[in-house]
Write a protein that holds these residues in place. Structure first.
Motif, short mmCIF file in Angstrom:
data_model
loop_
_atom_site.label_atom_id
_atom_site.label_comp_id
_atom_site.label_asym_id
_atom_site.label_seq_id
_atom_site.Cartn_x
_atom_site.Cartn_y
_atom_site.Cartn_z
N UNK A 90 -15.15 3.60 -0.61
CA UNK A 90 -16.32 4.29 -1.17
C UNK A 90 -17.45 4.42 -0.17
N UNK A 91 -17.54 3.52 0.77
CA UNK A 91 -18.64 3.53 1.74
C UNK A 91 -18.43 4.55 2.85
N UNK A 92 -17.19 4.69 3.32
CA UNK A 92 -16.93 5.54 4.48
C UNK A 92 -16.15 6.81 4.15
N UNK A 93 -15.49 6.84 2.98
CA UNK A 93 -14.65 7.97 2.63
C UNK A 93 -13.25 7.88 3.21
N UNK A 94 -12.98 6.87 4.01
CA UNK A 94 -11.65 6.71 4.60
C UNK A 94 -10.64 6.42 3.50
N UNK A 95 -9.40 6.84 3.71
CA UNK A 95 -8.36 6.56 2.74
C UNK A 95 -7.19 5.85 3.41
N UNK A 96 -6.56 4.98 2.63
CA UNK A 96 -5.46 4.17 3.15
C UNK A 96 -4.28 4.31 2.20
N UNK A 97 -3.15 4.76 2.73
CA UNK A 97 -1.99 5.05 1.91
C UNK A 97 -0.94 3.96 2.04
N UNK A 98 -0.26 3.71 0.95
CA UNK A 98 0.84 2.77 0.98
C UNK A 98 1.88 3.27 1.98
N UNK A 99 2.31 2.44 2.93
CA UNK A 99 3.30 2.90 3.91
C UNK A 99 4.60 3.31 3.24
N UNK A 100 5.16 4.43 3.70
CA UNK A 100 6.43 4.89 3.14
C UNK A 100 7.51 3.83 3.31
N UNK A 101 7.40 3.06 4.36
CA UNK A 101 8.38 1.98 4.63
C UNK A 101 8.37 0.92 3.54
N UNK A 102 7.28 0.83 2.80
CA UNK A 102 7.16 -0.18 1.75
C UNK A 102 7.52 0.36 0.37
N UNK A 103 8.04 1.57 0.30
CA UNK A 103 8.41 2.13 -1.01
C UNK A 103 9.64 1.41 -1.56
N UNK A 146 4.57 -6.96 -9.94
CA UNK A 146 4.74 -5.52 -10.20
C UNK A 146 3.48 -4.92 -10.83
N UNK A 147 2.81 -5.69 -11.68
CA UNK A 147 1.61 -5.20 -12.36
C UNK A 147 0.36 -5.26 -11.47
N UNK A 148 0.48 -5.82 -10.29
CA UNK A 148 -0.69 -6.07 -9.45
C UNK A 148 -0.68 -5.26 -8.16
N UNK A 149 -0.08 -4.09 -8.20
CA UNK A 149 -0.04 -3.25 -7.00
C UNK A 149 -1.33 -2.44 -6.84
N UNK A 150 -1.73 -2.24 -5.60
CA UNK A 150 -2.84 -1.34 -5.31
C UNK A 150 -2.46 0.09 -5.68
N UNK A 151 -3.45 0.96 -5.89
CA UNK A 151 -3.12 2.39 -6.05
C UNK A 151 -2.40 2.90 -4.80
N UNK A 152 -1.56 3.91 -4.95
CA UNK A 152 -0.84 4.45 -3.78
C UNK A 152 -1.78 4.87 -2.65
N UNK A 153 -2.96 5.38 -3.02
CA UNK A 153 -3.98 5.74 -2.03
C UNK A 153 -5.27 5.02 -2.40
N UNK A 154 -5.81 4.25 -1.47
CA UNK A 154 -7.07 3.53 -1.68
C UNK A 154 -8.14 4.21 -0.84
N UNK A 194 2.36 -3.60 12.95
CA UNK A 194 0.93 -3.87 13.10
C UNK A 194 0.10 -2.78 12.43
N UNK A 195 0.53 -1.50 12.56
CA UNK A 195 -0.19 -0.41 11.90
C UNK A 195 -0.11 -0.55 10.38
N UNK A 196 1.06 -0.89 9.87
CA UNK A 196 1.19 -1.08 8.42
C UNK A 196 0.31 -2.23 7.94
N UNK A 197 0.30 -3.30 8.70
CA UNK A 197 -0.52 -4.45 8.31
C UNK A 197 -1.99 -4.09 8.31
N UNK A 198 -2.46 -3.39 9.32
CA UNK A 198 -3.88 -3.04 9.38
C UNK A 198 -4.27 -2.08 8.27
#
Length: 205
Positions: free
Chosen positions: A192-205, A181-189, A60-64
């Motif tokens: 811009x509005x809040x400054x929050x960052x979201x990282x690709x889960x290590x489990x999904x590497x 493969x060409x359509x992956x999000x950046x590792x860290x997103x 659930x945390x990874x999904x969110x």
């Protein structure tokens, strides 16, 4: 250049990608994928239809984190539409074992409703439907009657097929691994509005 909406069956796509390459492509940017699949079109509306994970806090945390990353990456273009999962108790008649199964609810209905809304609005040229769920065929037929000028294109996830959808819409095709493969999000997103960052889960590497 056509104006195109994209409807993504998250459950169908998730399991197709997971069967193809495990978790390798799960950090997927759906807007980028749509742009690669329809390079001559103007992508104006992307809807990711999914359901919140039940009874697995880590998943659930990874999904969110993923959903927040998608919305932060494309705040004005991508919408997350959530259905739900329903618990179902299962039993084995032979050995008496019991377990809980989960049925996804509302996603196919939400896709059908969105398809009819788009058809009725008569402002778009194309709908790309990322799914191989044959339950969508009645909605496709209705949309074709309401808006015969609307082009509906099914994009089948890896390892997912629907002969009924392909018969109804011969333009159907399977999404290739290269596009994923060409359509992956950046590792860290970063939002811009809040400054929050979201990282690709290590489990999904």
């Amino acid at each position: 250049m056509g104006r195109t909406a994209v409807l993504i069956d998250g459950f169908n796509l998730y399991h197709g990608m997971k069967k193809q390459r495990g978790r390798r492509h799960l950090w997927l940017d759906h807007v980028k994928l749509a742009s690669l699949l329809r390079p001559r079109d103007q992508i104006v509306d992307v809807r990711y239809l999914t359901a919140a994970v039940l009874d697995d806090s880590d998943a659930a945390r990874r999904q969110q984190a993923y959903l927040q990353a998608l919305k932060a990456q494309h705040p004005s273009l991508l919408t997350v539409v959530e259905g739900r999962y329903q618990r179902k108790r299962m039993s084995c008649w032979s050995c008496g074992a019991n377990w809980t199964s989960y049925d996804e609810k509302e996603t196919d209905v939400n896709i059908a409703v969105a398809l009819m809304e788009i058809a009725a609005s008569a402002v778009l040229d194309t709908v790309l439907v990322v799914s191989a769920d044959s339950d969508l065929c009645p909605a496709v037929r209705s949309a074709q009657r309401v808006a015969p000028q609307l082009t509906i294109v099914p994009a089948f996830p890896p390892h997912r097929r629907s002969g009924e959808l392909r018969s109804l819409l011969p333009s159907a095709f399977t999404i290739g691994e290269t596009k994923l493969r060409q359509s992956q999000l950046p590792p860290v997103v970063r939002d811009a509005a809040t400054g929050a960052k979201f990282e690709r889960p290590a489990y999904w590497q």
